[in-house]
Design a protein around this motif. Structure first.
Motif, PDB file in Angstrom:
ATOM      1  N   PRO A 244      68.445 -49.742   9.053  1.00 35.67           N
ATOM      2  CA  PRO A 244      68.145 -48.722  10.058  1.00 35.67           C
ATOM      3  C   PRO A 244      68.900 -47.419   9.860  1.00 35.67           C
ATOM      4  O   PRO A 244      70.115 -47.409   9.747  1.00 35.67           O
ATOM      5  N   MET A 245      68.124 -46.347   9.835  1.00 34.09           N
ATOM      6  CA  MET A 245      68.671 -45.011   9.656  1.00 34.09           C
ATOM      7  C   MET A 245      68.134 -44.105  10.763  1.00 34.09           C
ATOM      8  O   MET A 245      67.088 -44.363  11.339  1.00 34.09           O
ATOM      9  N   ALA A 246      68.855 -43.020  11.034  1.00 32.04           N
ATOM     10  CA  ALA A 246      68.440 -42.024  12.026  1.00 32.04           C
ATOM     11  C   ALA A 246      68.031 -40.748  11.295  1.00 32.04           C
ATOM     12  O   ALA A 246      68.709 -40.310  10.368  1.00 32.04           O
ATOM     13  N   HIS A 247      66.911 -40.177  11.716  1.00 33.60           N
ATOM     14  CA  HIS A 247      66.378 -38.963  11.099  1.00 33.60           C
ATOM     15  C   HIS A 247      66.072 -37.923  12.169  1.00 33.60           C
ATOM     16  O   HIS A 247      65.651 -38.257  13.272  1.00 33.60           O
ATOM     17  N   ARG A 248      66.235 -36.654  11.803  1.00 35.35           N
ATOM     18  CA  ARG A 248      65.920 -35.544  12.703  1.00 35.35           C
ATOM     19  C   ARG A 248      64.412 -35.291  12.654  1.00 35.35           C
ATOM     20  O   ARG A 248      63.818 -35.242  11.585  1.00 35.35           O
TER      21      ARG A 248
ATOM     22  N   GLY B 275      62.187 -33.603   8.981  1.00 33.11           N
ATOM     23  CA  GLY B 275      62.287 -32.354   8.240  1.00 33.11           C
ATOM     24  C   GLY B 275      62.478 -32.578   6.749  1.00 33.11           C
ATOM     25  O   GLY B 275      62.626 -33.712   6.282  1.00 33.11           O
ATOM     26  N   ARG B 276      62.487 -31.495   6.019  1.00 30.84           N
ATOM     27  CA  ARG B 276      62.655 -31.554   4.561  1.00 30.84           C
ATOM     28  C   ARG B 276      64.095 -31.280   4.122  1.00 30.84           C
ATOM     29  O   ARG B 276      64.439 -31.483   2.971  1.00 30.84           O
ATOM     30  N   ASP B 277      64.910 -30.762   5.024  1.00 32.77           N
ATOM     31  CA  ASP B 277      66.290 -30.422   4.669  1.00 32.77           C
ATOM     32  C   ASP B 277      67.068 -31.667   4.287  1.00 32.77           C
ATOM     33  O   ASP B 277      66.777 -32.769   4.748  1.00 32.77           O
ATOM     34  N   GLU B 278      68.099 -31.475   3.477  1.00 30.70           N
ATOM     35  CA  GLU B 278      68.895 -32.623   3.043  1.00 30.70           C
ATOM     36  C   GLU B 278      69.694 -33.245   4.173  1.00 30.70           C
ATOM     37  O   GLU B 278      70.082 -34.404   4.100  1.00 30.70           O
ATOM     38  N   ASP B 279      69.916 -32.491   5.258  1.00 32.03           N
ATOM     39  CA  ASP B 279      70.661 -33.061   6.389  1.00 32.03           C
ATOM     40  C   ASP B 279      69.736 -33.647   7.456  1.00 32.03           C
ATOM     41  O   ASP B 279      70.158 -33.909   8.575  1.00 32.03           O
ATOM     42  N   THR B 280      68.479 -33.890   7.096  1.00 32.37           N
ATOM     43  CA  THR B 280      67.520 -34.488   8.028  1.00 32.37           C
ATOM     44  C   THR B 280      67.902 -35.920   8.363  1.00 32.37           C
ATOM     45  O   THR B 280      67.725 -36.374   9.480  1.00 32.37           O
ATOM     46  N   GLN B 281      68.442 -36.638   7.379  1.00 36.38           N
ATOM     47  CA  GLN B 281      68.862 -38.015   7.618  1.00 36.38           C
ATOM     48  C   GLN B 281      70.318 -37.993   8.062  1.00 36.38           C
ATOM     49  O   GLN B 281      71.181 -37.447   7.384  1.00 36.38           O
ATOM     50  N   PHE B 282      70.568 -38.572   9.241  1.00 37.45           N
ATOM     51  CA  PHE B 282      71.918 -38.561   9.801  1.00 37.45           C
ATOM     52  C   PHE B 282      72.777 -39.708   9.318  1.00 37.45           C
ATOM     53  O   PHE B 282      73.967 -39.707   9.487  1.00 37.45           O
TER      54      PHE B 282
END
Length: 96
Positions: free
Chosen positions: A33-37, A58-65
């Motif tokens: 389980p992962m969290a994504h924006r 989103g496509r940004d690299e920080d989309t996945q928290f």
């Protein structure tokens, strides 16, 4: 066996009880389980002609928290509650 799909009305009803200023995240992958924006909401038509709404990350690299908080994975029934193992007395160094 088919499961009823959540509708936009269902989603709005569920969101109506939430803090309106809270960020929205998407929980993905029950086995890891992962969290994504969330970044986009897109309405389209599926192969049967039915309107479908997609929530996209989103496509940004920080989309996945990173990892989903354990209590969220438990609330989603993706993981069972886990208790810490009982503590054992620590061994002492014998100095030998």
């Amino acid at each position: 066996m088919t499961h009823p799909e959540m509708t936009v009305r269902d989603l709005i009803d569920l969101l109506s009880g939430c803090d309106r200023s809270a960020p929205v995240r998407q929980a993905m992958n029950p086995f890891f389980p992962m969290a994504h924006r969330l970044a986009q909401v897109v309405q389209s038509v599926d192969g049967t002609g039915r309107t479908v709404v997609y929530l996209a990350e989103g496509r940004d690299e920080d989309t996945q928290f990173g990892h989903l908080p354990p209590e969220v994975a438990v609330a989603l029934s993706w993981h069972g509650p886990v208790q810490a193992p009982p503590r054992r007395p620590r061994r002492r160094a014998s100095g030998k």
